[in-house]
Scaffold this motif. Structure first.
Motif, PDB file in Angstrom:
ATOM      1  N   LYS A   1       0.670   3.975  -3.013  1.00 20.80           N
ATOM      2  CA  LYS A   1       0.318   5.158  -2.704  1.00 20.80           C
ATOM      3  C   LYS A   1       1.317   6.428  -3.104  1.00 20.80           C
ATOM      4  O   LYS A   1       1.120   7.231  -3.737  1.00 20.80           O
TER       5      LYS A   1
ATOM      6  N   PHE B   1      -7.144   7.374  -1.806  1.00 19.49           N
ATOM      7  CA  PHE B   1      -6.343   6.386  -2.235  1.00 19.49           C
ATOM      8  C   PHE B   1      -6.471   4.932  -1.659  1.00 19.49           C
ATOM      9  O   PHE B   1      -6.772   3.897  -2.197  1.00 19.49           O
ATOM     10  N   SER B   2      -6.506   4.889  -0.465  1.00 14.50           N
ATOM     11  CA  SER B   2      -6.140   3.665   0.471  1.00 14.50           C
ATOM     12  C   SER B   2      -7.552   2.748   0.359  1.00 14.50           C
ATOM     13  O   SER B   2      -7.474   1.752   0.021  1.00 14.50           O
TER      14      SER B   2
ATOM     15  N   VAL C   1       0.722  -1.182  -0.125  1.00 10.73           N
ATOM     16  CA  VAL C   1      -0.112   0.178  -0.025  1.00 10.73           C
ATOM     17  C   VAL C   1       0.739   1.254   0.088  1.00 10.73           C
ATOM     18  O   VAL C   1       0.572   2.324  -0.650  1.00 10.73           O
ATOM     19  N   GLU C   2       1.917   1.402   0.812  1.00  3.20           N
ATOM     20  CA  GLU C   2       2.763   2.440   0.718  1.00  3.20           C
ATOM     21  C   GLU C   2       3.473   2.523  -0.422  1.00  3.20           C
ATOM     22  O   GLU C   2       3.508   3.977  -0.796  1.00  3.20           O
TER      23      GLU C   2
ATOM     24  N   ALA D   1      -5.658  12.183  -2.764  1.00  2.00           N
ATOM     25  CA  ALA D   1      -4.697  11.519  -2.204  1.00  2.00           C
ATOM     26  C   ALA D   1      -5.461  10.643  -0.948  1.00  2.00           C
ATOM     27  O   ALA D   1      -5.347   9.608  -0.770  1.00  2.00           O
TER      28      ALA D   1
ATOM     29  N   ASP E   1       1.072   9.265  -5.657  1.00  4.05           N
ATOM     30  CA  ASP E   1       1.350  10.703  -5.478  1.00  4.05           C
ATOM     31  C   ASP E   1       2.216  11.412  -6.527  1.00  4.05           C
ATOM     32  O   ASP E   1       2.256  12.421  -6.693  1.00  4.05           O
TER      33      ASP E   1
END
Length: 620
Positions: free
Chosen positions: A145, A177-178, A141-142, A174, A149
Motif C-alpha cells: 500500500k 487498494f486493499s 499489505v502495508e 488509495a 501511494d
C-alpha cells in the motif's frame, strides 16, 4: 526432424499444432480429460491418451500424467501449446529428464523470464527500459500500500506468475487498494498457485505492443515484427493486429531490436514474445515504449504474424526443437499487408460477458478468412476451460481492407444456443475511433455501452424472423396460405418479453438476416448477434425475473461473501464473488433493499441456477 509429437493441450491450439505436424509427416498424439473425450483435437490426432478427470488441475496440469502418456504412445517430443504447462520450467525440465524433446525454450530461459519481477530486473540490467514500479520481496499489505501511494494512482497490481489477464487489477484510488489486492491474490493463487504481486505505474494512454522473437540452438535470434494487442477487456486481449498501426520505420527498428536483445540476454530458443507498453499520448515513440514481460511460448495471436510474414511459426518451433537453424535470416523477413484477429468467446456481452456453456446445436463460422477453432457443430462448451472457441483471422492489402474482411466474417457467425461475443467484436471493428487507429487499452471500457449489442430486436429483425418462420411452413402457422385466411401471411412471435403478430407486407423492408427455425423458436443472426423469437402461441412466454433472486449463472466456487442476511444493500453493491472458468464474477444487488435470504458461504461449490441470495426491495 521429430517423427512423433504429443500435444500437451486442448482446443484450437492443439488442432493448430496437429495440422502443421501432420503436414510435416509427424505422427501426432492428443491427450484429453473426461470432458474432452470426443473433442475435435482428439478426433484429429493419430492417437489419443486419456489423462484424467475434467478439471484441468486433475488432467492437463498434471505433468506426470502427460509424460506418462507420451511414453505410452511412444511419442518422441512434447509441444505444450499455450496456457496450462507451457511456461512451467519444472515441467519442461521433467520432459527433458524423461529423454523427450521439449518443443519450447530451455527451462533456464523460462525461469529467467517467468516471474515478472525477476524478468524486469534482468531486462533493466540488459539496457531494456522498464516501467516504474515496485518488485520487492516485502509482500505485506502495508508495504504494498505504501509503495502504491508513492508511485501514485492509478497503479496496476500484477501477479508475478500471471498471464492471460489473470491476477491483475487496476486501482484508481488509495481507498480501493486493499480490496483489489485481496481479490488479485485470490485469483493468482487459484490460477497459478502463487499470490506474489508486483506494482506498476498505470500508463494513462497505453498501447500494448508486442514483438515476436525466435531463437535457435546455434546462437541465431530474429524478430518477426510487432503486433498491436491494445483492444482488451479486463486485461484480456480481444482483437489483435499486425503490424501496429501508426508504427513508423524508426520506432519499429528500435523496438524490434530491443526485443531481440531481450531474447539474447537469456540465450533464447524457440518462439517467444516480448511485450511492451507504450505511452501513446503523442503517438508511438521509441522513447516512450517500455518492457513489460516476456511470454516464453507461442501466443494466441501468432496467426497475424504468420499472415504478414508468410511463415508457419509452429513449423519453425518443430524445426528448432529438432536442432535445425532458424528457417530465415532477419534480412529474409518482411511485412506484407495487414492482418487482424478476433477472439470468439463463448460468453454473453448482454449479461456482463458471463461465460456461456452448453451444446453447439448450431455452429457455422462461414467459409471466408482463416478460422482457428477446436470445436464443431454438436460439440459441448464445458465450464472447465477457457471460453475461447475460435479465432477469426483475415489478411488484407492494408488495414482498411482487413477491417472490412473481418467485419464480413463476423457478420456470418451463427452460433446457438451458446452465446458469443461476435456482435460485440463486429461493433468494435466498425467503431469510428478503431477505424482511425485511435487506440489504447482503455478503448473497450470507455465505449462498452456502445459496443455491447442490444439484446432487443428492431422492427426489421422482427420481420426477418417472420420470414424465416414462414418459409416452407405448415398451414397451422402459415395463416396467409389457408382457405378463408387473411391475404397476407403472419405469425405470432415473442422476444424479450414482448409478443407481436408480425404481418409480412410486400412493401415493408426487413433485415437481411440468416437463421433457422425449429418447433419452438426462430433464431436469426445479424451482424454477429443471435436473436431468439419464440412461437408465442406454442408456449414459452419468456417472463423476465425481477424478484431479487441472485442465482449462479454457471457452475463455480464461492470465493467470498460480503453481506449477511438482514443487511441493507444498495443497487450494484457486491453481495458475493463466484469463481468460474478461471475468472472471478461479482454478484451484485439488483436494486436497493435488504438481504432477505443468503444461501452461500465462502468455499462452497455451486451448480448453475443455484439460488445464492435474495434481495427484498426497499419499501417505497
Amino acid at each position: 526432424m521429430i517423427t512423433s509429437l504429443l500435444i500437451a493441450n486442448r482446443g484450437e491450439i492443439a488442432c493448430r499444432v496437429i495440422r502443421t505436424a501432420q503436414k510435416l509427416g509427424i505422427r501426432t498424439v492428443a491427450v484429453h480429460s473426461d470432458a474432452d473425450a470426443d473433442a475435435l483435437h482428439v478426433r484429429m490426432a493419430d492417437e489419443a491418451v486419456h489423462i484424467g478427470p475434467s478439471p484441468a488441475r486433475e488432467s492437463y496440469l498434471v505433468g506426470e500424467r502427460i509424460i506418462a502418456a507420451a511414453r505410452e504412445a511412444g511419442a518422441e517430443a512434447i509441444h505444450p501449446g499455450y496456457g496450462f504447462l507451457s511456461e512451467n520450467a519444472d515441467f519442461a525440465q521433467a520432459v527433458l529428464d524423461a529423454g523427450l524433446v521439449w518443443v519450447g525454450p530451455k527451462p533456464a530461459s523460462i525461469r529467467a523470464m517467468g516471474l515478472k519481477d525477476a524478468a524486469k530486473k534482468l531486462m533493466a540490467d540488459a539496457g531494456v527500459p522498464v516501467t516504474p514500479g515496485y518488485m520487492g520481496d516485502d509482500q505485506s499489505v502495508e508495504r504494498l500500500k505504501a509503495e502504491a501511494d508513492a508511485i501514485g494512482y492509478p497503479v496496476l497490481i500484477k501477479a508475478v506468475a500471471g498471464g492471460g489477464g489473470k491476477g491483475m487489477r487496476k486501482v484508481d484510488r488509495a481507498e480501493d487498494f486493499s480490496d483489489a489486492l485481496a481479490s488479485c491474490r485470490r485469483e493468482a493463487a487459484s490460477s497459478f498457485g502463487n499470490d506474489v504481486v508486483l506494482l506498476e505505474k498505470y500508463i494513462l494512454s497505453p498501447r500494448h505492443i508486442e514483438v515476436q522473437v525466435f531463437g535457435d540452438a546455434h546462437g541465431n535470434a530474429v524478430h518477426l515484427f510487432e503486433r498491436d494487442c491494445s483492444l482488451q477487456r479486463r486485461h484480456q486481449k480481444v482483437i489483435e493486429e499486425a503490424p501496429a498501426p501508426g508504427m513508423d520505420a524508426g520506432t519499429r527498428d528500435a523496438v524490434c531490436a530491443a526485443a531481440v536483445r531481450a531474447a539474447q540476454a537469456v540465450s533464447y530458443e524457440g518462439a517467444g514474445t516480448i511485450e511492451f507498453i507504450a505511452d501513446a499520448s503523442e503517438g508511438l515513440r521509441a522513447d516512450r515504449i517500455w518492457f513489460m514481460e516476456m511470454n516464453t511460448r507461442l501466443q494466441v495471436e501468432h496467426p497475424v504474424t504468420e499472415e504478414i510474414t508468410g511463415q508457419d511459426l509452429v513449423e519453425w518451433q518443430l524445426r528448432v526443437a529438432s536442432g535445425e537453424p532458424l528457417p530465415r535470416r532477419q534480412d529474409e523477413l518482411s511485412i506484407t499487408g495487414h492482418a487482424i484477429e478476433a477472439r470468439l468467446y463463448a460468453e454473453d456481452p448482454a449479461t456482463g460477458f458471463l461465460p456461456s456453456t452448453g451444446v453447439l446445436d448450431h455452429f457455422d463460422l462461414g467459409e471466408d478468412g482463416r478460422i482457428e477453432t477446436g470445436v464443431e457443430e454438436g460439440d459441448t462448451i464445458s465450464p472447465f476451460y477457457d471460453p475461447m472457441i475460435a479465432k477469426l483471422v483475415v489478411h488484407g492489402d492494408d488495414r482498411d481492407e482487413a477491417i472490412g474482411l473481418l467485419a464480413s466474417m463476423l457478420d456470418e457467425v451463427e452460433v446457438w444456443p451458446v452465446r458469443t461475443n461476435a456482435g460485440f467484436l463486429f461493433n468494435c471493428l466498425l467503431d469510428e475511433d478503431f477505424g482511425a487507429a485511435d487506440l489504447d487499452t482503455g478503448f473497450i471500457e470507455r465505449k462498452l455501452d456502445d459496443l455491447v449489442p442490444s439484446p432487443a430486436a428492431d422492427d426489421l429483425l422482427w420481420r426477418a424472423a417472420a420470414v424465416i418462420a414462414l418459409a416452407d411452413e405448415e398451414p397451422a402457422i402459415l395463416s396467409g396460405f389457408r382457405l378463408n385466411a387473411p391475404a397476407q401471411p403472419s405469425v405470432v412471435l415473442s422476444h424479450g418479453g414482448e409478443r407481436r403478430r408480425v404481418v409480412l407486407a410486400d412493401d415493408e423492408p426487413y433485415a437481411e438476416a440468416s437463421g433457422f427455425r425449429d418447433a419452438d423458436r426462430v433464431v436469426t443472426f445479424f451482424e454477429g448477434q443471435a436473436y431468439e423469437f419464440a412461437f408465442a402461441a406454442r408456449g414459452k412466454g419468456g417472463a423476465l425475473a425481477g424478484d431479487g433472486s441472485i442465482v449462479a449463472p454457471m457452475p463455480g466456487k464461492v470465493t467470498s461473501v460480503d453481506v449477511a442476511a438482514g443487511d441493507p444493500v444498495t443497487k450494484g453493491q457486491r453481495l458475493l464473488t463466484l469463481e468460474a472458468m478461471k475468472m472471478e464474477h461479482a454478484m451484485l444487488a439488483p436494486f436497493d433493499g435488504t438481504v432477505a435470504e443468503l444461501n452461500a458461504s465462502a468455499g462452497q461449490q455451486v451448480q448453475v441456477d443455484t439460488l445464492l441470495a435474495k434481495v427484498e426491495a426497499a419499501a417505497g
